[in-house]
Scaffold this motif. Structure first.
Motif, PDB file in Angstrom:
ATOM      1  N   LYS A   2       0.973  -1.130   0.050  1.00  0.00           N
ATOM      2  CA  LYS A   2       0.116   0.178  -0.064  1.00  0.00           C
ATOM      3  C   LYS A   2       0.710   1.416   0.136  1.00  0.00           C
ATOM      4  O   LYS A   2       2.055   1.242   0.865  1.00  0.00           O
ATOM      5  CB  LYS A   2      -0.709   0.073   1.176  1.00  0.00           C
ATOM      6  CG  LYS A   2      -2.069   1.072   1.465  1.00  0.00           C
ATOM      7  CD  LYS A   2      -2.832   0.955   2.409  1.00  0.00           C
ATOM      8  CE  LYS A   2      -3.808   2.228   2.613  1.00  0.00           C
ATOM      9  NZ  LYS A   2      -4.667   2.221   3.515  1.00  0.00           N
ATOM     10  N   THR A   4       0.666   5.515   0.327  1.00  0.00           N
ATOM     11  CA  THR A   4      -0.118   6.474   0.594  1.00  0.00           C
ATOM     12  C   THR A   4       0.488   7.967   0.745  1.00  0.00           C
ATOM     13  O   THR A   4       1.679   8.063   0.921  1.00  0.00           O
ATOM     14  CB  THR A   4      -0.786   6.488   2.156  1.00  0.00           C
ATOM     15  OG1 THR A   4       0.434   6.402   3.118  1.00  0.00           O
ATOM     16  CG2 THR A   4      -1.517   5.207   2.322  1.00  0.00           C
ATOM     17  N   THR A 262      -4.938   7.071  -0.696  1.00  0.00           N
ATOM     18  CA  THR A 262      -4.216   5.809  -1.141  1.00  0.00           C
ATOM     19  C   THR A 262      -3.803   6.274  -2.623  1.00  0.00           C
ATOM     20  O   THR A 262      -4.261   6.925  -3.340  1.00  0.00           O
ATOM     21  CB  THR A 262      -5.083   4.786  -1.371  1.00  0.00           C
ATOM     22  OG1 THR A 262      -5.622   4.284   0.036  1.00  0.00           O
ATOM     23  CG2 THR A 262      -4.480   3.592  -1.831  1.00  0.00           C
ATOM     24  N   ARG A 264      -2.497   4.621  -6.126  1.00  0.00           N
ATOM     25  CA  ARG A 264      -2.593   3.397  -6.897  1.00  0.00           C
ATOM     26  C   ARG A 264      -2.276   3.898  -8.480  1.00  0.00           C
ATOM     27  O   ARG A 264      -2.558   4.936  -8.928  1.00  0.00           O
ATOM     28  CB  ARG A 264      -4.111   2.913  -6.859  1.00  0.00           C
ATOM     29  CG  ARG A 264      -5.138   3.587  -7.547  1.00  0.00           C
ATOM     30  CD  ARG A 264      -6.339   2.907  -7.502  1.00  0.00           C
ATOM     31  NE  ARG A 264      -7.534   3.710  -7.643  1.00  0.00           N
ATOM     32  CZ  ARG A 264      -7.930   3.956  -9.096  1.00  0.00           C
ATOM     33  NH1 ARG A 264      -7.294   3.179 -10.002  1.00  0.00           N
ATOM     34  NH2 ARG A 264      -8.892   4.613  -9.320  1.00  0.00           N
TER      35      ARG A 264
END
Length: 266
Positions: A2, A4, A262, A264
């Motif tokens: 992940k 961020t 987030t 992506r």
């Protein structure tokens, strides 16, 4: 892994101290208020820490309807500049290869900055009627930019700085590199391979790696210039005569981003 958004920064007046934000509007020209003002000399040439490292000692804060500028090492009342204020008069300014008409802000501001920096200068503001367009090869939707060196956004991974600091005798903070967007998660320099990505709901696109200069050697708390981290970076991040650290980019849509969003890849 992940990823961020862990850091969000603007530099309203080019080459002066930056401001850490918790959230910001994203515009096609950059984060709201980022590098919308710039100091120029009497010939209209832009001024920066490259030649005047003491510019780092002028700190900017964002208030509800104004910018407040103070000196980090002097007990001065500082200067207030309305966010919407300008004199309405234009001056041709030169920033790298671009020459554009910019708005003169206020003779009082010119005097204050000239006193603080001990060099005659004027404060200018980007004009909505005289846009500074990106080079065609970097445009997707006709993007323009304020007084940033070349691109609306600069992205750096925290892991990249961590890797650099392992190589330095004295670690440096992220403010040496003046990013807009800092992210956590992933290995060092993972951003080198990115193309398009989203921060929250806002899409971005990488345009080119960011070539670094002597500004990275200016201590932002002391206003003094050294040799690091540029010397160490040149040993392993040099390509074609340039030293690269971080990635420049554009926003493909406008929107709002905040710390913790987030990230992506597309």
């Amino acid at each position: 892994m992940k990823r961020t958004l862990s850091g969000l920064y603007i530099y309203p007046i080019k080459s002066l101290g930056g401001i850490a934000l918790s959230g910001s509007k994203v515009l096609s020209s950059g984060l709201q208020y980022d590098r919308q003002w710039m100091l120029v000399d009497q010939e209209g040439n832009f001024m920066s820490q490259r030649n005047l490292p003491q510019m780092a000692l002028l700190q900017v804060s964002l208030q509800e309807e104004s910018l407040h500028i103070s000196h980090k090492q002097q007990a001065d009342a500082g200067l207030r500049i309305p966010l919407s204020g300008d004199s309405g008069r234009l001056q041709k300014v030169q920033i790298w290869e671009d020459q554009i008409d910019a708005l003169l802000v206020d003779p009082t501001a010119d005097e204050w900055f000239s006193d603080m920096l001990r060099v005659s200068c004027r404060l200018t503001k980007i004009s909505s009627d005289h846009k500074r367009w990106l080079k065609k090869k970097y445009q997707v939707n006709g993007e323009h930019v304020g007084f940033a060196d070349s691109m609306p956004f600069l992205l750096i991974g925290q892991s990249s700085l961590n890797d650099l600091n392992k190589r330095l005798a004295t670690p440096v903070p992220m403010n040496r590199f003046r990013p807009n967007l800092v992210f956590s998660g992933g290995p060092a320099y993972v951003e080198d391979a990115w193309d398009e990505f989203h921060i929250g709901a806002v899409p971005f696109k990488i345009t080119k790696p960011c070539g670094r200069c002597v500004m990275t050697t200016v201590d932002q708390d002391e206003g003094t210039k050294g040799s690091e981290p540029l010397y160490t970076l040149s040993k392993y991040r040099k390509k074609g005569g340039n030293v690269f650290f971080g990635q420049n980019g554009i926003a493909l849509e406008e929107g709002y981003i905040a710390l913790g969003d987030t990230i992506r890849l597309c």
